[in-house]
Design a protein around this motif. Structure first.
Motif, PDB file in Angstrom:
ATOM      1  N   SER A  41      34.952  44.083  42.460  1.00  0.00           N
ATOM      2  CA  SER A  41      34.693  44.106  41.020  1.00  0.00           C
ATOM      3  C   SER A  41      35.826  44.793  40.273  1.00  0.00           C
ATOM      4  O   SER A  41      36.223  44.356  39.186  1.00  0.00           O
ATOM      5  N   SER A  42      36.348  45.857  40.845  1.00  0.00           N
ATOM      6  CA  SER A  42      37.472  46.549  40.211  1.00  0.00           C
ATOM      7  C   SER A  42      38.701  45.665  40.155  1.00  0.00           C
ATOM      8  O   SER A  42      39.429  45.661  39.151  1.00  0.00           O
ATOM      9  N   LEU A  43      38.948  44.899  41.205  1.00  0.00           N
ATOM     10  CA  LEU A  43      40.077  43.981  41.205  1.00  0.00           C
ATOM     11  C   LEU A  43      39.881  42.871  40.173  1.00  0.00           C
ATOM     12  O   LEU A  43      40.829  42.459  39.503  1.00  0.00           O
ATOM     13  N   GLY A  44      38.644  42.423  40.015  1.00  0.00           N
ATOM     14  CA  GLY A  44      38.352  41.415  39.010  1.00  0.00           C
ATOM     15  C   GLY A  44      38.579  41.908  37.594  1.00  0.00           C
ATOM     16  O   GLY A  44      38.901  41.129  36.700  1.00  0.00           O
ATOM     17  N   VAL A  45      38.433  43.192  37.360  1.00  0.00           N
ATOM     18  CA  VAL A  45      38.695  43.769  36.039  1.00  0.00           C
ATOM     19  C   VAL A  45      40.171  44.145  35.909  1.00  0.00           C
ATOM     20  O   VAL A  45      40.749  44.067  34.827  1.00  0.00           O
ATOM     21  N   PHE A  46      40.794  44.521  37.005  1.00  0.00           N
ATOM     22  CA  PHE A  46      42.190  44.962  36.989  1.00  0.00           C
ATOM     23  C   PHE A  46      43.146  43.836  36.596  1.00  0.00           C
ATOM     24  O   PHE A  46      44.104  44.063  35.859  1.00  0.00           O
ATOM     25  N   ILE A  47      42.880  42.631  37.083  1.00  0.00           N
ATOM     26  CA  ILE A  47      43.798  41.516  36.852  1.00  0.00           C
ATOM     27  C   ILE A  47      43.982  41.221  35.360  1.00  0.00           C
ATOM     28  O   ILE A  47      45.114  41.199  34.877  1.00  0.00           O
ATOM     29  N   PRO A  48      42.913  41.008  34.585  1.00  0.00           N
ATOM     30  CA  PRO A  48      43.178  40.693  33.171  1.00  0.00           C
ATOM     31  C   PRO A  48      43.673  41.875  32.359  1.00  0.00           C
ATOM     32  O   PRO A  48      44.416  41.691  31.392  1.00  0.00           O
ATOM     33  N   ILE A  49      43.307  43.073  32.722  1.00  0.00           N
ATOM     34  CA  ILE A  49      43.704  44.229  31.916  1.00  0.00           C
ATOM     35  C   ILE A  49      45.155  44.608  32.165  1.00  0.00           C
ATOM     36  O   ILE A  49      45.914  44.853  31.230  1.00  0.00           O
ATOM     37  N   HIS A  50      45.581  44.653  33.410  1.00  0.00           N
ATOM     38  CA  HIS A  50      46.909  45.172  33.727  1.00  0.00           C
ATOM     39  C   HIS A  50      47.938  44.091  34.044  1.00  0.00           C
ATOM     40  O   HIS A  50      49.072  44.171  33.595  1.00  0.00           O
ATOM     41  N   VAL A  51      47.566  43.119  34.817  1.00  0.00           N
ATOM     42  CA  VAL A  51      48.548  42.125  35.263  1.00  0.00           C
ATOM     43  C   VAL A  51      48.843  41.111  34.165  1.00  0.00           C
ATOM     44  O   VAL A  51      50.005  40.840  33.852  1.00  0.00           O
ATOM     45  N   LEU A  52      47.820  40.534  33.548  1.00  0.00           N
ATOM     46  CA  LEU A  52      48.049  39.505  32.553  1.00  0.00           C
ATOM     47  C   LEU A  52      48.699  40.060  31.298  1.00  0.00           C
ATOM     48  O   LEU A  52      49.386  39.337  30.586  1.00  0.00           O
ATOM     49  N   LYS A  53      48.489  41.325  31.012  1.00  0.00           N
ATOM     50  CA  LYS A  53      49.136  41.937  29.855  1.00  0.00           C
ATOM     51  C   LYS A  53      50.649  41.910  30.019  1.00  0.00           C
ATOM     52  O   LYS A  53      51.390  41.698  29.063  1.00  0.00           O
ATOM     53  N   ARG A  54      51.132  42.093  31.230  1.00  0.00           N
ATOM     54  CA  ARG A  54      52.576  42.111  31.471  1.00  0.00           C
ATOM     55  C   ARG A  54      53.159  40.694  31.581  1.00  0.00           C
ATOM     56  O   ARG A  54      54.314  40.472  31.270  1.00  0.00           O
ATOM     57  N   ILE A  55      52.360  39.732  32.046  1.00  0.00           N
ATOM     58  CA  ILE A  55      52.847  38.371  32.183  1.00  0.00           C
ATOM     59  C   ILE A  55      52.939  37.696  30.805  1.00  0.00           C
ATOM     60  O   ILE A  55      53.906  37.014  30.509  1.00  0.00           O
TER      61      ILE A  55
END
Length: 57
Positions: A41-55
């Motif tokens: 669940s944490s990974l599912g929240v981590f991707i849009p908050i941290h990774v997609l913000k930089r992409i």
């Protein structure tokens, strides 16, 4: 790319909720299964908050 990342993130989050719920039916490894659900669940929240913000930026 955003739609694919959203589907993956949502899938990980829902899978994490399912794993946390099924941890009560596992004999002897309840803590490990529940911890795995929290991590999913944490990974599912981590991707849009941290990774997609930089992409997308």
């Amino acid at each position: 790319m955003n739609i694919v990342a959203f589907i993956i993130s949502l899938g990980l989050f829902v899978l994490g909720l399912y794993v946390m719920g099924s941890a009560f039916y596992v004999e002897g490894a309840e803590f490990l299964v529940f911890l795995g659900g929290i991590l999913l669940s944490s990974l599912g929240v981590f991707i849009p908050i941290h990774v997609l913000k930089r992409i997308d930026g």
